[in-house]
Design a protein around this motif. Structure first.
Motif, short mmCIF file in Angstrom:
data_model
loop_
_atom_site.label_atom_id
_atom_site.label_comp_id
_atom_site.label_asym_id
_atom_site.label_seq_id
_atom_site.Cartn_x
_atom_site.Cartn_y
_atom_site.Cartn_z
N ILE A 92 22.63 40.53 35.68
CA ILE A 92 22.17 40.68 37.08
C ILE A 92 21.43 39.42 37.51
CG2 ILE A 92 20.60 41.96 38.57
CD1 ILE A 92 21.38 44.47 36.93
N LEU A 93 20.58 38.88 36.65
CA LEU A 93 19.86 37.64 36.96
C LEU A 93 20.84 36.48 37.16
CD1 LEU A 93 17.19 36.08 37.25
CD2 LEU A 93 17.29 35.71 34.79
N CYS A 94 21.81 36.36 36.26
CA CYS A 94 22.80 35.29 36.39
C CYS A 94 23.64 35.45 37.66
CB CYS A 94 23.72 35.27 35.17
SG CYS A 94 22.94 34.62 33.70
N CYS A 95 23.94 36.68 38.02
CA CYS A 95 24.70 36.93 39.23
C CYS A 95 23.90 36.52 40.46
CB CYS A 95 25.07 38.41 39.29
SG CYS A 95 26.23 38.80 40.60
N LEU A 149 23.41 29.84 44.31
CA LEU A 149 24.04 28.53 44.25
C LEU A 149 25.28 28.47 45.12
CD1 LEU A 149 24.01 25.71 42.98
CD2 LEU A 149 25.30 26.64 41.06
N LEU A 150 26.02 29.56 45.16
CA LEU A 150 27.21 29.63 46.01
C LEU A 150 26.81 29.50 47.49
CD1 LEU A 150 30.30 30.17 46.14
CD2 LEU A 150 29.72 32.59 46.37
N ALA A 151 25.75 30.20 47.89
CA ALA A 151 25.28 30.10 49.27
C ALA A 151 24.80 28.69 49.59
CB ALA A 151 24.16 31.11 49.50
N TYR A 152 24.10 28.07 48.64
CA TYR A 152 23.64 26.68 48.82
C TYR A 152 24.83 25.74 49.02
CZ TYR A 152 22.22 22.02 47.35
OH TYR A 152 22.05 20.66 47.27
N ALA A 153 25.84 25.88 48.18
CA ALA A 153 27.00 24.98 48.26
C ALA A 153 27.76 25.17 49.58
CB ALA A 153 27.93 25.22 47.07
N LEU A 154 27.95 26.41 49.97
CA LEU A 154 28.69 26.66 51.21
C LEU A 154 27.90 26.20 52.43
CD1 LEU A 154 30.21 30.16 50.41
CD2 LEU A 154 31.39 27.95 50.47
N ALA A 155 26.58 26.45 52.44
CA ALA A 155 25.76 26.02 53.57
C ALA A 155 25.67 24.49 53.63
CB ALA A 155 24.37 26.63 53.46
N GLY A 156 25.53 23.85 52.48
CA GLY A 156 25.46 22.39 52.46
C GLY A 156 26.75 21.74 52.90
N HIS A 157 27.87 22.30 52.46
CA HIS A 157 29.16 21.73 52.84
C HIS A 157 29.42 21.92 54.33
CE1 HIS A 157 33.29 20.43 52.63
NE2 HIS A 157 33.64 21.54 53.25
N LEU A 205 31.18 20.37 46.12
CA LEU A 205 32.29 20.98 45.39
C LEU A 205 31.87 21.37 43.97
CD1 LEU A 205 35.24 21.80 45.18
CD2 LEU A 205 35.77 19.45 44.50
N PHE A 206 31.15 20.50 43.29
CA PHE A 206 30.74 20.80 41.92
C PHE A 206 29.79 22.00 41.87
CE2 PHE A 206 28.24 20.06 38.03
CZ PHE A 206 29.27 20.16 37.11
N PRO A 207 28.75 22.07 42.72
CA PRO A 207 27.92 23.28 42.72
C PRO A 207 28.71 24.55 43.05
CG PRO A 207 26.78 21.54 43.89
CD PRO A 207 28.17 21.04 43.59
N LEU A 208 29.72 24.42 43.91
CA LEU A 208 30.55 25.57 44.23
C LEU A 208 31.31 26.05 43.00
CD1 LEU A 208 31.83 27.37 46.57
CD2 LEU A 208 33.72 25.76 46.40
N LEU A 209 31.92 25.11 42.27
CA LEU A 209 32.66 25.47 41.07
C LEU A 209 31.75 26.05 39.99
CD1 LEU A 209 35.11 22.44 40.83
CD2 LEU A 209 35.61 24.75 41.63
N VAL A 210 30.59 25.46 39.82
CA VAL A 210 29.63 25.97 38.83
C VAL A 210 29.22 27.39 39.19
CG1 VAL A 210 27.30 25.69 37.91
CG2 VAL A 210 28.81 23.72 38.08
N SER A 211 28.97 27.63 40.47
CA SER A 211 28.54 28.97 40.89
C SER A 211 29.65 30.00 40.67
CB SER A 211 28.10 28.97 42.35
OG SER A 211 29.19 28.72 43.20
N LEU A 212 30.89 29.62 40.91
CA LEU A 212 32.00 30.55 40.69
C LEU A 212 32.16 30.87 39.20
CD1 LEU A 212 34.60 29.21 43.26
CD2 LEU A 212 33.19 31.27 43.42
#
Length: 155
Positions: free
Chosen positions: A18-21, A27-35, A48-55
């Motif tokens: 749950i914590l990792c999720c 991180l996914l929200a950060y990557a999408l908002a930043g892009h 792109l790299f933070p997006l892949l790491v988050s996925l």
């Protein structure tokens, strides 16, 4: 809260997942908002790299949760957790520091091969052929991907 959910939440793997999720979704929200704020295609985006790491983190957290639910059903929540081997923890940190400081002098491939061999031996792998093949192939593949294909400067 149902009894089954309470049982699942007692399993450490489920709580960790749950914590990792939560971290993956943040991180996914950060990557999408930043892009969204820049006008570059995804292949050139620094997000792109933070997006892949988050996925990947999201997939791993789902896998960890499923494993925790399985062990919770089997009564795995009552098993004691293994004792931390502090000597191995500090040895790993020492190897990482040595790798960091030796890298500018040894170069990427030789330094990484030695680093991986030491870590494999520390983790208990004793088959020399497997240790050698994995260490050399991992170093060469990483070098090829980053230095040759992506033109990333490596030491």
């Amino acid at each position: 809260m149902s009894n089954r959910l309470k049982t699942c939440l007692r399993v450490p793997a489920v709580r960790e997942s749950i914590l990792c999720c939560i971290l993956a979704l943040s991180l996914l929200a950060y990557a999408l908002a930043g892009h969204r704020q820049i006008s570059l295609p995804w292949k050139l985006s620094p997000y792109l790299f933070p997006l892949l790491v988050s996925l990947f983190l999201l997939l791993l957290s789902i896998s960890l949760c499923a494993e925790g639910v399985r062990t919770g059903r089997d009564g795995g929540a009552c098993r004691p957790s293994p004792k931390t081997e502090w000597k191995k923890v500090f040895a790993t940190l020492a190897i990482c520091l040595a790798y960091y400081f030796a890298m500018p002098h040894t170069g990427f491939i030789p330094g990484t091969v030695v680093f991986l061999v030491l870590l494999f031996l520390l983790l208990g792998e004793r088959r020399p052929l497997l240790v050698g093949i994995l260490s050399v192939s991992t170093s060469v593949v990483i070098y090829y991907l980053f230095h040759v294909l992506l033109h990333v400067m490596l030491p």
